[in-house]
Enzyme design. Structure first.
Site, PDB file in Angstrom:
ATOM      1  N   CYS A  58       0.823  -1.278   0.023  1.00  0.00           N
ATOM      2  CA  CYS A  58      -0.393   0.196   0.495  1.00  0.00           C
ATOM      3  C   CYS A  58       0.869   1.465   0.145  1.00  0.00           C
ATOM      4  O   CYS A  58       1.851   1.145   1.049  1.00  0.00           O
ATOM      5  CB  CYS A  58      -1.177   0.052   1.278  1.00  0.00           C
ATOM      6  SG  CYS A  58      -2.206   1.310   1.281  1.00  0.00           S
ATOM      7  N   CYS A 102       0.600   4.706   6.612  1.00  0.00           N
ATOM      8  CA  CYS A 102       0.001   4.549   8.343  1.00  0.00           C
ATOM      9  C   CYS A 102       0.407   4.206   9.320  1.00  0.00           C
ATOM     10  O   CYS A 102       1.244   2.796   8.801  1.00  0.00           O
ATOM     11  CB  CYS A 102      -1.707   4.000   8.368  1.00  0.00           C
ATOM     12  SG  CYS A 102      -2.592   4.299   6.930  1.00  0.00           S
ATOM     13  N   CYS A 109     -16.503  -8.527   4.863  1.00  0.00           N
ATOM     14  CA  CYS A 109     -16.079  -7.435   4.928  1.00  0.00           C
ATOM     15  C   CYS A 109     -14.967  -7.839   4.486  1.00  0.00           C
ATOM     16  O   CYS A 109     -13.868  -8.304   4.523  1.00  0.00           O
ATOM     17  CB  CYS A 109     -15.507  -6.886   6.826  1.00  0.00           C
ATOM     18  SG  CYS A 109     -17.644  -6.817   7.191  1.00  0.00           S
ATOM     19  N   CYS A 120     -19.622  -5.284   3.029  1.00  0.00           N
ATOM     20  CA  CYS A 120     -19.163  -4.271   3.628  1.00  0.00           C
ATOM     21  C   CYS A 120     -17.780  -4.230   2.625  1.00  0.00           C
ATOM     22  O   CYS A 120     -17.015  -5.384   2.608  1.00  0.00           O
ATOM     23  CB  CYS A 120     -18.737  -4.289   5.102  1.00  0.00           C
ATOM     24  SG  CYS A 120     -17.831  -3.149   5.479  1.00  0.00           S
ATOM     25  N   CYS A 153     -19.732   2.421   7.896  1.00  0.00           N
ATOM     26  CA  CYS A 153     -18.772   1.952   9.490  1.00  0.00           C
ATOM     27  C   CYS A 153     -17.752   2.786   9.369  1.00  0.00           C
ATOM     28  O   CYS A 153     -16.938   2.805   8.698  1.00  0.00           O
ATOM     29  CB  CYS A 153     -18.324   0.407   8.723  1.00  0.00           C
ATOM     30  SG  CYS A 153     -17.300  -0.491  10.486  1.00  0.00           S
ATOM     31  N   ARG A 189     -18.337  -2.441  17.172  1.00  0.00           N
ATOM     32  CA  ARG A 189     -17.716  -3.228  17.672  1.00  0.00           C
ATOM     33  C   ARG A 189     -16.164  -3.401  17.899  1.00  0.00           C
ATOM     34  O   ARG A 189     -15.039  -2.378  17.516  1.00  0.00           O
ATOM     35  CB  ARG A 189     -17.510  -3.851  15.365  1.00  0.00           C
ATOM     36  CG  ARG A 189     -16.338  -5.131  15.783  1.00  0.00           C
ATOM     37  CD  ARG A 189     -16.337  -5.586  14.141  1.00  0.00           C
ATOM     38  NE  ARG A 189     -17.257  -5.286  13.347  1.00  0.00           N
ATOM     39  CZ  ARG A 189     -18.241  -5.102  11.727  1.00  0.00           C
ATOM     40  NH1 ARG A 189     -16.735  -3.932  11.734  1.00  0.00           N
ATOM     41  NH2 ARG A 189     -19.329  -4.789  11.855  1.00  0.00           N
TER      42      ARG A 189
HETATM   43 FE1  SF4 Z   1      -2.882   1.440   3.105  1.00  0.00          FE
HETATM   44 FE2  SF4 Z   1      -2.892   2.951   4.839  1.00  0.00          FE
HETATM   45 FE3  SF4 Z   1      -5.214   0.563   4.579  1.00  0.00          FE
HETATM   46 FE4  SF4 Z   1      -2.953  -0.065   5.906  1.00  0.00          FE
HETATM   47  S1  SF4 Z   1      -4.424   1.294   6.925  1.00  0.00           S
HETATM   48  S2  SF4 Z   1      -4.252  -1.118   4.195  1.00  0.00           S
HETATM   49  S3  SF4 Z   1      -0.938   1.111   5.169  1.00  0.00           S
HETATM   50  S4  SF4 Z   1      -4.557   2.860   3.513  1.00  0.00           S
END
Ligand code: SF4
Ligand code: SAM
Ligand code: DTB
Length: 342
Positions: free
Chosen positions: A51, A55, A95, A126, A186, A258
């Site tokens: 990704c 994060c 989900c 979801c 959600c 949840r």
């Molecule tokens: Fe990507 Fe952030 Fe979602 Fe993880 S939480 S998959 S790093 S967007």
């Protein structure tokens, strides 16, 4: 119309003696829900890892060496097999998560197909796919997607310490688009990111003061993943976590709350107090997206001890009952709708 929550009242809530807070949460919970029923969802990662977002808690960000095996979008038969298994084990909602910043136009027809096929199995659907534009939200809703998961994670102030590749405003904008598309929302957060109590307060204020409160509010406890910048973050105290659940129940009395990621690191007693504080939904099955979760067997044992039963009421059976009774459900609020279905 739900109560609007200001800073003073929310701070007061968090300062309440623990048992007063739990008692108030229980009263609210019992007003709108059967306290012995629990909504059960199963998660599947349909596209794993690589990704582009950063994060700091997430094993799927390409920025951190977490040893995760990347997987392209799963084939439809792999997804349907997992959905059928989830249904057979008692889940009512499936989900699906993708490690994307946002879905691409070329992915839309396939996502629509997945939604339609999973719904045919008789499950609520979801998805959590990152940022959406208006057109994408409408297409997902049009294909029958019931819920869109898009977490705010923490307060607007603390957000940039956790994620720098997108803004809080963008998150809120996607939530608006989801709401306008007619899908249910959600949206929740993660506790244990090193946030202050004030950040928890601000997150819950933002969620509860949305024009319509989210139908589903996942409260995750950080799963510390080796290789992520959060791997050594200090644990959140269990009672502090239970307080957050209780405050969420009081501030969003009609939402499903949840008890989300992190149950593997909680003992049964902590989970029981979370249910008592108003949590009435879980992820079921030994895997979340990439991290572990208690086994079905372990959860069945816990349900037995606590006399908890899966909540099938929100499924088609009830819609069917209501139809047969010729009730005009459009005029009913959520509580009346549920009562009518009994
Ligand atoms: Fe990507 Fe952030 Fe979602 Fe993880 S939480 S998959 S790093 S967007
Ligand atoms: N990429 C999409 C997005 O971020 O919107 C969807 C998938 S993402 C993995 C879904 C949510 O999982 C995040 O918003 C975050 O709240 C939660 N999450 C991710 N990693 C976690 C962790 N280590 N512990 C607890 N929750 C986590
Ligand atoms: C949510 O609030 N928690 C789920 C779901 N929504 C998508 C995800 C938890 C992920 C935990 C880490 C992992 O499994 O990779």
């Amino acid at each position: 119309m739900n109560q609007k929550w200001n800073l003073e009242d929310t701070q007061k809530l968090f300062k309440k003696p623990f048992f007063d807070l739990l008692f108030e949460a229980q009263k609210k919970h019992r007003k709108y829900f059967n306290p012995n029923k629990i909504q059960i969802s199963t998660l599947l990662s349909i596209k794993t890892g690589a990704c582009p977002e950063d994060c700091k808690y997430c094993p799927q960000s390409s920025r951190y060496k977490t040893g995760l095996k990347k997987e392209p979008l799963l084939k439809i038969d792999q997804i349907l097999k997992a959905a059928k298994k989830a249904k057979s084990l008692g889940s009512t909602r499936f989900c699906m998560g993708a490690a994307w910043k946002n879905p691409k136009e070329k992915d839309m027809p396939y996502l629509e197909k997945i939604i339609k096929e999973v719904k045919k199995i008789g499950l609520e659907t979801c998805m959590t796919l990152g940022t959406l534009n208006n057109f994408q939200a409408k297409r997902l809703a049009g294909a029958g997607l019931d819920f869109y998961n898009h977490n705010l994670d923490t307060s607007s102030n603390f957000y940039s310490s956790i994620i720098t590749t997108r803004t809080y405003e963008e998150r809120l904008n996607t939530l608006k688009k989801v709401r306008n598309s007619g899908m249910k929302i959600c949206s929740g957060g993660i506790m244990g990111l090193g946030e202050k109590i004030q950040d928890r307060i601000e997150l819950l204020m933002t969620l509860s003061n949305l024009s319509i409160q989210p139908e589903s509010v996942p409260i995750n406890m950080l799963v510390k993943i080796p290789g992520t910048p959060m791997e050594n973050t200090e644990d959140i105290d269990s009672f502090e976590f239970i307080r957050v659940i209780a405050a969420t129940r009081i501030m969003m009395p009609q939402s499903y709350i949840r008890l989300s990621a992190g149950r593997e690191n909680m003992n049964e007693q902590t989970q029981a107090l979370c249910f008592m504080a108003g949590a009435n939904s879980i992820f079921y099955g030994c895997k979340l997206l990439t991290a572990g979760n208690p086994s079905e067997e372990k959860d069945q044992n816990l349900f037995k001890k606590l006399n908890l039963y899966p909540d099938y009421k929100i499924q088609n059976i009830d819609a069917e009952k209501i139809k047969n009774n010729n009730l005009n459900t459009s005029k009913l609020n959520k509580k009346q709708y549920y009562n009518a279905a009994l």
